[in-house]
Design an enzyme around this catalytic site. Structure first.
Site, PDB file in Angstrom:
ATOM      1  N   GLY B 226       0.815  -1.205   0.000  1.00 36.92           N
ATOM      2  CA  GLY B 226       0.000   0.000   0.000  1.00 36.92           C
ATOM      3  C   GLY B 226       0.847   1.252   0.000  1.00 36.92           C
ATOM      4  O   GLY B 226       1.980   1.250  -0.470  1.00 36.92           O
ATOM      5  N   SER B 227       0.306   2.295   0.602  1.00 36.03           N
ATOM      6  CA  SER B 227       0.954   3.603   0.527  1.00 36.03           C
ATOM      7  C   SER B 227       2.072   3.735   1.558  1.00 36.03           C
ATOM      8  O   SER B 227       2.120   3.009   2.550  1.00 36.03           O
ATOM      9  CB  SER B 227      -0.075   4.703   0.799  1.00 36.03           C
ATOM     10  N   GLY B 230       0.377   5.006   5.004  1.00 34.29           N
ATOM     11  CA  GLY B 230      -0.306   3.954   5.753  1.00 34.29           C
ATOM     12  C   GLY B 230       0.649   2.865   6.197  1.00 34.29           C
ATOM     13  O   GLY B 230       0.584   2.384   7.329  1.00 34.29           O
ATOM     14  N   GLY B 231       1.561   2.489   5.302  1.00 30.48           N
ATOM     15  CA  GLY B 231       2.497   1.421   5.625  1.00 30.48           C
ATOM     16  C   GLY B 231       3.455   1.817   6.731  1.00 30.48           C
ATOM     17  O   GLY B 231       3.747   1.034   7.633  1.00 30.48           O
ATOM     18  N   GLU B 250       5.345  -3.338   1.307  1.00 29.88           N
ATOM     19  CA  GLU B 250       5.767  -2.848   0.003  1.00 29.88           C
ATOM     20  C   GLU B 250       5.045  -1.519  -0.167  1.00 29.88           C
ATOM     21  O   GLU B 250       3.827  -1.483  -0.233  1.00 29.88           O
ATOM     22  CB  GLU B 250       5.385  -3.867  -1.070  1.00 29.88           C
ATOM     23  N   CYS B 287       2.369  -0.382  -8.786  1.00 30.37           N
ATOM     24  CA  CYS B 287       3.481   0.107  -7.969  1.00 30.37           C
ATOM     25  C   CYS B 287       4.759   0.171  -8.792  1.00 30.37           C
ATOM     26  O   CYS B 287       5.730   0.804  -8.375  1.00 30.37           O
ATOM     27  CB  CYS B 287       3.671  -0.746  -6.722  1.00 30.37           C
TER      28      CYS B 287
END
Lengths: 513, 513
Positions: B226-227, B230-231, B250, B287
Site C-alpha cells: 500500500g501507501s 499507511g504502511g 511494500e 506500484c
C-alpha cells in the site's frame, strides 16, 4: 580525537603492553567521518570477487593469530577472564573468520537464480530474470562485554558483515577499550595490507557515538549483542529512522532446563552436577547460562547446594556487570516467593573489582507463574533459580508463557513411556526458543553450519536470523534482480558462463555441474 | 458482527451477485477472536507435512478457479478494472498458490542442515546439531487496492504465509469489500473441506481492526502492500510492540527510466511509445509504474505528447485513489519547476466515479534535484514526469540521490562506446533498486523464482525480502536448531532417514541422493 584507528593509534596499540591510555569517546564528527568513509568504500568492497573478500578475512585471521599473546594479555587485564578461556576464544574468532572465507569460496550464499526467457510461461511471456544477493552497505556493530574476541571488534557480526561485502563500523564495548583499540588497529593494518578499500573498517568509542552511528543516514544495518534495555533502545532508534534499517540484536535469555521425573529418578546426581557446572561456567557470564532449572519437588537439592558451595569465587567482567549482578541477585533472593539455597558472596579485590561466588535460589512453578515479571528476568552472572514442580503438566504450562529464549533444554529418558510427554514439551518449546537441547547444557555454542543462535524476542530482535553459524551472513545481504541485462552488466554470479563456478538454480532446477 | 467469515457470511457471499451488503467493520472482539483462533491453529498447521500444506493450497486454487466468473464480475463492479485484466489476475493468483505448493513439494525451502557430532571439530567437540526453518505463527495480511486478487485476500502474502505454515488473518482492502468477503468465504470453505485446522484463515474489515491486529500479542508478522503513509504508520506500530514483529511492507516507488543519448538517437520513437504504454497501463495504478523518464533535452517530445493524448480515459479504482491522484497531479502540474505537456482530464461518471486521461509534465535534472522532496514522490495513477538532461553525467548524480525503488530501468545501446557509462549507471542503481531492467518497462512483474519485488526503503520496509517469487515464503519462517535430539523428537526434515526426501546439507556438503 578520531577513533577511526589512525596510523598513530595503530602505533600506540602495538607498543608493548598495548595503548597507553583508554581511548576517549568518539565525537559526532568522528562517527560521521567513519560512516562516510564506509559508504565510499561500499561499492568497491561489494565489487570484490567472493574469493578476494575471503582473502581479506584470512589475512585478518592471520594477523590475530600473530598477535595472540599480546591480545590475550590485554584481554585478561581488562576483562578478568582466565587466560585459557581467552586463548580458546581467540581460536574461535579466527575460526569464524576463516569459516566465512570458506562460505565465500563455496558461493552458495549468493543464492544465484537464473530464469531464462520463456515465451510460454503460464502467466505470460517471461523475460530473462536473474537474482543474486548483494551487500546492504555499511554495518554498525556493537561489541559485547563477555566475549572480548568472538562477539567483539572482530567477532561474528564483523566477520559476517565483511564477508557479505559490507564495510563495518564497530562501536567498542567500554569493558575492554584498549583491547578493542589494539584489535581494531590490527584489523585496519591487515585490511590495508591486503588491499581492502579505505573505509572498510573503523572503530568508535562511547555510548553516544553508538547512538549517532545507528541513526546516521549511511548506516544500513546494525549488529548488537548485549542487554535487553540497551538493545531495545537502539532497536527503537533504528526503527524510527526516516529510513528504517534492520537491527539484529541478541538480547536476553534465561535458558530454562526441564528435568522430567524419570530423568531425575535415573540420574539426578549427574544432572545436578552438570547444572552447577553450566550456570557457574565463566562466572555465569554467558547469554546461554541456564537461569532456571525445573525439577520434581521430591528431588533432594543437597548435592546441588554442596556442588555450588564448593565452586571457587570468580571475578566478574567489570564493575558495570558487578553492579547489575548485585541488583539482580538482590531481586532474586529478596523476593518473597523465593528461598535462598546458596547465598553468594561478593568481595572487592585489590584493584577494586568484584569476585563473586554463585547464588542459588528456589521457588515453585506456581510462584514462578505468579511472579513471572521478576522471576523470568535474566540475571547476568553466577546465579540461578531451581523451580520445583509436583506434576509434569506444570512444565507444559510454563512452556506456554515463556518469553522468547535462545535455548531451552529437556532432560528426559528416551523410553516409550517418556515419549509422549517429551514430544508435548518440545513441541511447545520449539515455538519459544531458537535452539532445543536434549540431555545437555546450553552453555557452549558450537560454531557450525547448523547452529542457530537467536530466537523469538527478547532473545533476539529478529527471530529470522542467527548471529552464529554460516547463515549469519544473510543478515547483511539483500536480493537484486536483473531483467534482460546484457552479460557484461551482470554480476559474475549471474553470467551464463558461471565464472565463479558456484551452485545456481537455473530455470527451476539445480544447474548441471 | 464477526467477520471471521462464518457459515452465514459464506452463504451470503455465494448468493448470486455476491454478498448483498458491504460488510461492517470488525470489532476489537472480532480481531481478538480471529488471532486467538489463529494462534490455536498454528501448531497443527505447522505440524502438517509440506505436501499436506501443498494440498491445502491447491484446493484453495481449485476453489478460486471454480468461482472465477462470479469473482471477476464482483471485482469489475468494485474496482472498475476491465474484465480481461481481472481474468488474467485470477490466473496469476492461482498460479502463485500452486507455485508455493510446488515449493513445498520440493522442500528445499526448509534449508535443512544436519551437522553430526564431531569430537575433532577444531573449536572443540561438536554435538549433533540440526537446523530447519519453522513457521513464525499467525500472520496479518493487508490486501491492496490495485490487485484485488494477486495482492489481496488470497494473494502472494497469504499464499506464502500459508505455505510456510502460518495461519493468516487478512484485513480486507476497503476498495473491494464484497469481493474480499466472497474470496474469504471461498477460502474458508476450501480449507475446511481440505481438513485445515480451524483458525487457519480469517478475514477482518476496517482500518481500526487492522491496527488492532498488528498490535495483538498473537500476531507474529505482517504483510502489507500500500501507501508509504499507511504502511509506515503500521510499521511503526509493529516495531513499537512490547514484542516487536517483522513488518513486510511494500510501499512506494517512482521507478525511474534512464535513456542514454545513444539509445535516444537509435530508437526514440520506440522508447517514447513504450513509455506512454507503460505509465498509462491499468490507468497507471501499478506500484511499478514508471513515474520518471530521463531523456536528452534534444529529444522532441511531440510523438510522446501525441501518444499520451491519444490514450483513452480510464476509470480509477475508487474515490480514495481518485482523490489522491487529483492532489498528486495538482502538485506536479502546479509546481513552478515543471511545465505541463499533457493536461489530463478527470470526469465523473454516472456512478460518481472518476474517469481520467493521463497527465504528463516535464522538468530538468537541475530542477528535479532542487525539488526532490516533491518531484520524487510517487503519484499513483496515470501521470508521469519527463526529465531533460544536457549531459549524461547528470544521470549519475540523480542515481546517487534516489530514494529506494522497486525498479530502475536503463535504455541504452549495447555497444563498446556505451558500456562504461551503462556500467557506471547500473552500479549506482543496483544500490537503490530491487530490480534493474535493460531496454524494457517495469510494469508487469513476472512470477518466477528469480523475481525480486522489493527494494530499499521506501520501496519496502524490509530490503532483505520479496513479496513475489518463491523466496517470499522466507519472510514467515525462522530457524530452529536441535541439539542431540532423539530421532523421534526431530521434525521429519531433520531425521536420519530423510523421510521427506528433500535436499539437505549434511556435515558441510550436499547430502548424496
Amino acid at each position: 580525537m578520531s577513533h577511526d584507528p589512525t596510523d598513530q593509534d595503530a602505533a600506540d596499540a602495538t607498543a608493548p603492553g598495548g595503548p597507553t591510555a583508554v581511548p576517549a569517546g568518539s565525537t559526532a564528527a568522528d562517527v560521521a567521518a567513519a560512516l562516510r568513509a564506509a559508504a565510499d568504500a561500499a561499492p568497491a568492497l561489494a565489487d570484490l570477487l567472493p574469493r578476494e573478500r575471503a582473502d581479506l578475512l584470512r589475512r585478518v585471521a592471520d594477523a590475530v593469530d600473530a598477535d595472540t599473546d599480546a591480545l590475550v594479555a590485554l584481554a585478561a587485564e581488562e576483562t578478568r577472564l582466565p587466560e585459557g578461556r581467552l586463548r580458546g576464544e581467540v581460536g574461535r574468532t579466527t575460526f569464524q573468520l576463516r569459516r566465512f572465507a570458506a562460505v565465500l569460496d563455496e558461493g552458495a550464499y549468493l543464492e544465484a537464480v537464473v530464469d531464462t526467457a520463456d515465451p510460454d510461461w503460464p502467466v505470460g511471456p517471461r523475460p530473462d530474470v536473474r537474482r543474486v544477493l548483494e551487500p546492504l552497505g555499511p554495518v554498525v556493530v556493537f561489541g559485547a562485554s563477555n566475549f572480548p574476541f568472538a562477539f567483539s571488534v572482530l567477532g561474528g557480526d564483523t566477520a559476517s558483515a565483511l564477508a557479505a561485502g559490507c564495510p563495518v563500523v564497530v562501536k567498542a564495548h567500554p569493558g575492554h577499550p584498549r583491547l578493542s583499540a589494539r584489535t581494531g588497529a590490527l584489523a585496519l593494518r591487515a585490511l590495508r595490507a591486503a588491499g581492502a578499500p579505505e573505509g572498510t573498517f573503523a572503530l568508535l568509542f562511547g555510548e553516544e557515538a553508538g547512538r549517532i552511528a545507528v541513526t546516521h543516514p549511511a548506516a544500513r544495518a546494525v549488529g548488537f549483542t548485549g542487554s535487553i534495555r540497551g538493545g531495545r533502545a537502539l532497536h527503537d532508534l533504528a526503527a524510527a529512522r526516516p529510513r528504517p534499517i534492520p537491527f539484529y540484536g541478541e538480547l536476553g535469555s534465561v535458558n530454562p532446563v526441564f528435568v522430567t521425573r524419570a530423568a531425575a529418578e535415573a540420574r539426578a546426581p549427574e544432572i545436578l552436577a552438570g547444572f552447577a557446572g553450566s550456570f557457574t561456567l565463566g562466572a555465569g557470564q554467558f547469554c546461554t547460562k541456564p537461569g532456571l532449572l525445573f525439577l520434581p519437588a521430591s528431588v533432594s537439592l543437597e548435592p546441588l547446594v554442596e556442588a555450588v558451595r564448593a565452586g571457587a569465587p570468580a571475578a566478574l567482567l567489570n564493575d558495570r556487570v558487578a553492579t547489575g549482578f548485585t541488583a539482580g541477585v538482590a531481586g532474586l533472593t529478596g523476593h518473597p516467593a523465593t528461598t535462598v539455597l546458596v547465598e553468594g558472596t561478593a568481595d572487592a579485590t585489590e584493584d577494586g573489582s568484584a569476585v563473586c561466588s554463585p547464588t542459588l535460589a528456589a521457588t515453585t512453578v506456581a510462584d514462578l507463574l505468579d511472579h513471572a515479571d521478576v522471576l523470568l528476568e535474566e540475571c547476568f552472572g553466577p546465579a540461578s533459580l531451581v523451580v520445583a514442580y509436583e506434576d509434569e503438566s506444570e512444565l507444559l504450562a510454563v512452556a506456554e508463557v515463556l518469553p522468547g529464549q535462545l535455548t531451552a533444554t529437556v532432560h528426559a529418558e528416551d523410553t516409550p513411556e517418556e515419549r509422549p510427554f517429551a514430544a508435548a514439551l518440545t513441541a511447545r518449546l520449539r515455538d519459544r526458543a531458537g535452539r532445543l537441547l536434549w540431555n545437555g547444557w546450553p552453555t557452549g555454542v558450537s560454531v557450525t553450519d547448523a547452529m542457530h543462535h537467536g530466537g523469538p524476542y527478547p532473545a533476539s530482535t529478529s527471530a529470522l536470523h542467527t548471529s552464529v553459524g554460516a547463515t549469519a551472513i544473510r543478515r547483511f545481504l539483500r536480493p537484486v534482480a536483473y531483467q534482460d541485462m546484457p552479460q557484461h552488466l551482470l554480476p559474475p554470479a549471474l553470467r551464463d558462463d558461471n565464472p565463479l563456478g558456484i551452485t545456481r538454480r537455473v530455470d527451476g532446477a539445480p544447474e548441471p555441474a
